[in-house]
Design an enzyme around this catalytic site. Structure first.
Site, short mmCIF file in Angstrom:
data_model
loop_
_atom_site.label_atom_id
_atom_site.label_comp_id
_atom_site.label_asym_id
_atom_site.label_seq_id
_atom_site.Cartn_x
_atom_site.Cartn_y
_atom_site.Cartn_z
N ASP A 147 0.83 -1.25 -0.02
CA ASP A 147 -0.09 0.15 0.02
C ASP A 147 1.07 1.42 0.04
O ASP A 147 0.28 2.61 0.01
CB ASP A 147 -1.00 0.03 0.95
CG ASP A 147 -0.17 -0.18 2.56
OD1 ASP A 147 1.10 -0.09 2.62
OD2 ASP A 147 -1.04 0.04 3.56
N ASP B 61 5.47 -1.41 7.06
CA ASP B 61 4.69 -1.82 8.36
C ASP B 61 5.52 -2.94 8.98
O ASP B 61 6.48 -3.27 8.70
CB ASP B 61 3.42 -2.36 7.66
CG ASP B 61 3.68 -3.26 6.39
OD1 ASP B 61 4.54 -4.04 6.38
OD2 ASP B 61 3.11 -3.11 5.32
N ASP C 278 9.18 3.88 21.15
CA ASP C 278 9.43 5.47 21.36
C ASP C 278 8.26 6.05 22.10
O ASP C 278 7.09 5.80 21.81
CB ASP C 278 9.36 5.96 19.89
CG ASP C 278 10.28 7.13 19.81
OD1 ASP C 278 10.12 8.01 20.58
OD2 ASP C 278 10.97 7.24 18.65
N ASP D 183 10.87 10.32 24.14
CA ASP D 183 11.10 11.51 23.37
C ASP D 183 10.92 12.62 24.16
O ASP D 183 10.43 12.95 25.29
CB ASP D 183 9.55 11.57 22.29
CG ASP D 183 9.62 12.52 21.17
OD1 ASP D 183 10.36 12.35 20.43
OD2 ASP D 183 8.80 13.31 21.20
N GLU E 242 15.66 11.85 25.01
CA GLU E 242 16.35 12.72 23.96
C GLU E 242 16.14 13.87 24.70
O GLU E 242 15.08 14.29 25.21
CB GLU E 242 15.08 12.80 22.74
CG GLU E 242 15.47 13.82 21.93
CD GLU E 242 14.10 14.07 21.00
OE1 GLU E 242 14.55 14.61 19.60
OE2 GLU E 242 13.46 14.27 21.36
N HIS F 179 15.77 10.00 12.44
CA HIS F 179 14.61 10.46 11.65
C HIS F 179 14.69 11.96 11.57
O HIS F 179 13.53 12.50 10.94
CB HIS F 179 13.48 9.91 12.08
CG HIS F 179 12.92 10.38 13.52
ND1 HIS F 179 13.76 10.08 14.61
CD2 HIS F 179 12.06 11.00 13.79
CE1 HIS F 179 13.27 10.61 15.55
NE2 HIS F 179 12.21 11.15 15.05
N ASP F 180 15.21 12.85 12.68
CA ASP F 180 15.05 14.40 12.33
C ASP F 180 16.13 14.93 11.77
O ASP F 180 16.14 16.12 11.58
CB ASP F 180 15.06 14.79 13.82
CG ASP F 180 13.61 14.27 14.60
OD1 ASP F 180 12.64 13.98 13.93
OD2 ASP F 180 13.62 14.17 15.94
O1 ISL Z 1 15.98 18.81 16.47
C1 ISL Z 1 15.20 19.47 17.33
C2 ISL Z 1 15.95 20.42 18.39
O2 ISL Z 1 17.41 20.67 17.95
C3 ISL Z 1 13.88 19.56 17.26
O3 ISL Z 1 13.60 20.02 15.97
C4 ISL Z 1 13.27 18.18 17.37
O4 ISL Z 1 11.85 18.52 16.99
C5 ISL Z 1 13.23 18.00 18.75
O5 ISL Z 1 14.42 17.25 18.99
C6 ISL Z 1 12.15 16.84 19.20
O6 ISL Z 1 12.11 15.74 18.44
C7 ISL Z 1 11.03 14.83 18.69
O7 ISL Z 1 9.80 15.37 19.09
C8 ISL Z 1 8.97 15.84 17.99
C9 ISL Z 1 9.26 14.90 16.76
O8 ISL Z 1 8.77 15.67 15.67
C10 ISL Z 1 10.65 14.35 16.41
O9 ISL Z 1 10.69 13.69 15.43
C11 ISL Z 1 11.18 13.56 17.76
O10 ISL Z 1 12.29 12.90 17.41
C12 ISL Z 1 7.63 15.98 18.56
O11 ISL Z 1 7.35 14.56 18.98
CA CA Z 2 2.16 -1.46 4.07
#
Ligand code: ISL
Ligand code: CA
Length: 537
Positions: free
Chosen positions: A28, A32, A101, A197, A251, A323-324
């Protein structure tokens, strides 16, 4: 010495999976859980020992799962709880642990708690969130004010991220209890811990004071490492984590080593590691106009500082991407002329410093930034929310250098359609270079980045000094060289990393060459060369 205590998470190699983009089992276009199960043998062969799954819970996906509407059920596109149990069992049966997470600074605005909370001020859930009768000048991470008005209540709610991500009120003991229960639910099911997070953002300064200055401002002093933050984590640890053989990594942006030690110091009983941002936050995109390339000398300096400050207490988390963040070979290496060399050198650094290495999916094959052609290819809320302020052109330029979508395109499994990720059009486009850079090609090439990562991982499992050994900087006349030793009871491992595209004349210590990304042993250190040598004692 306490930090010599052998503990599984210190010996771990953690692999982060962004489920939406790893493998699609039902065509899709969305990755997953069954897709992940089908790739467990790949992960086993790579040698990783822990999987960190980015959020898999029910979510409206305004921030791709970091906006959760039910913490105890699985996002439909990703599968079912049965699928998750099968993944957990499958991983455990081949000796791989799994962490989830935990996104608990905020919920989705579609979470039943919030739907109740905004019904009335007397609703029992109202106090689960943070309200004010005026919007101060706090800016959210995702642009614009951190406050959103609810006309029915004539109140604003706080959201440090998107407006669909209202911040929870951690001052409310009921909220904290709910969160402990969520963690227990997954630990009881057998998960091995959590990546927590935004772990240092839960305690906001009383009264929501305005920041000094013009316009909207990210209120760092008022919500980062706030007054109650350590009490919250101690309580979480006592009530929950201390009762399990689990591991937690929080984090923690905007945190220096002194503050980090308050979270991870061995006697603190809060969390095991924290993800700091000092080496990640060093280059900026000034006004979204001018991009500064990374200064690798600064990266080196910062990493040395963290190695030294967390040497007797606490433990480092070793990473360059997630992922950021943009892809590490594009940001810290050279993704064209020295693609292979620099990707391997960066991998060598992450697996030989003291701490636990975190590999972000695709890093082990040297996936690069994408080169998005138009704003319509951009998915990430962080980028898109900037458009009103900066316009599409600047946002696209920013997204190509620093945007989070670079890390979120489908994993390159092979050179087939959609990189072998799916038969259907993926939810986000693939990077064009998947025919050149993919796991299938690299598996059969002994000189590939993938096989280099496998050797690094085996080496780290074989040489205890690489896990527990003391870290000592080895000074050289050249700033571009990063040299250090790791020493433990009769084992001394010397690491040389050339962080540049220049060559240097430098004599390394005598010893047995354990691993290198070049095939020579001369005194000429080549661009992005990495050598790992066991010193003769
Ligand atoms: O990189 C950062 C700080 O320098 C921020 O932009 C980042 O969003 C922050 O570290 C928080 O990240 C986490 O929480 C966010 C989510 O969008 C991110 O993917 C996650 O890793 C909100 O849940
Ligand atoms: Ca799928």
């Amino acid at each position: 010495m306490e930090d010599m205590k052998e503990i599984w998470w210190k010996e771990a190699i953690i692999y982060q999976i962004y489920p939406r983009s790893f493998m699609d089992s039902n065509n899709d276009g969305i990755g997953d859980i069954r897709g992940i199960i089908s790739k467990l043998d790949y992960l086993k062969e790579l040698g990783i020992t822990v999987i960190w799954l980015s959020p898999i819970f029910k979510s409206p996906n305004t921030d791709n799962g970091y906006d959760i509407s039910d913490y105890c059920s699985i996002m439909e596109e990703f599968g079912s709880i049965e699928d998750f149990k099968a993944l957990l069992n499958g991983a455990h049966s081949i000796g791989i642990k799994l962490i989830l997470d935990l996104v608990v600074n905020h919920t989705s605005d579609k979470h039943p708690w919030f739907l109740e909370a905004k019904k009335s001020k007397d609703n029992p859930y109202h106090d689960y969130y943070l309200w004010s009768d005026k919007a101060n000048n706090w800016k959210s991470f995702f642009s614009g004010s951190a406050w959103e008005y609810v006309p029915e209540l004539n109140l604003y709610y706080l959201h440090m991220f998107g407006k669909n991500q209202p911040d929870l009120n951690w001052k409310n003991p009921k909220v904290r209890q709910e969160i402990h229960n969520i963690a227990r639910y997954w630990l009881d099911l057998g998960v091995d811990g959590f990546r927590i997070d935004t772990a240092n953002m839960y305690s906001k300064v009383e009264g929501f004071p305005d920041c000094e200055g013009e316009g909207l401002i990210l209120p760092v002093p008022f919500f980062i490492n706030g007054p109650e933050i350590h009490n919250y984590h101690k309580e979480f640890y006592n009530e929950c984590f201390s009762k399990y053989d689990c591991f937690t990594v929080g984090e923690t942006p905007f945190t220096d080593p002194e503050e980090a030690l308050l979270f991870v110091g061995v006697d603190r009983q809060e969390m095991n590691m924290c993800i700091h941002f000092e080496h990640i936050g060093i280059n900026s995109y000034k006004d979204r106009q001018e991009f500064e390339p990374v200064d690798m000398h600064k990266v080196k300096e910062i990493l040395i500082k963290w190695q030294e400050k967390l040497s007797n207490d606490g433990w480092n988390c070793l990473y360059l991407s997630n992922h950021d963040q943009p892809r590490q070979v594009s940001r810290y290496g050279n993704d064209s002329k020295y693609h292979k060399e620099s990707a391997k050198m960066l991998g060598a650094m992450l697996h030989t410093l003291k701490g636990t290495p975190f590999i972000y999916q695709g890093e082990e094959i040297g996936m690069t930034n994408v080169g998005f052609c138009s704003i319509s290819e951009i998915n990430d809320i962080e980028s898109l929310n900037n458009i009103p302020e900066f316009g599409e052109e600047k946002v696209l330029a920013f997204a190509n250098e620093m945007g989070r979508d670079n890390a979120r395109t489908p994993f390159h499994w092979n050179s087939g359609e959609n990189a072998g990720f799916s038969n259907a059009k993926p939810w986000i486009r693939c990077a064009d270079n998947y025919k050149l850079i993919n796991a299938y090609e690299q598996k059969n090439d002994p000189d590939s980045i993938l096989n280099f990562y496998k050797r690094l991982i085996s080496l780290r499992k074989l040489k205890k000094a690489l896990v527990y050994g003391d870290f000592h900087v080895h000074e050289t006349p050249y700033d571009d060289l990063f040299c250090y030793t790791r020493e433990l009871e009769g084992q001394s491992i010397f690491v040389l990393l050339n962080m540049s595209d220049k060559s240097y004349d430098y004599k390394v210590p005598n010893g047995k060459l354990l691993l290198s990304n070049y095939n020579h042993d001369s005194n000429i250190i080549k661009p992005y060369e990495a050598r790992i040598i066991e010193k003769a004692l």
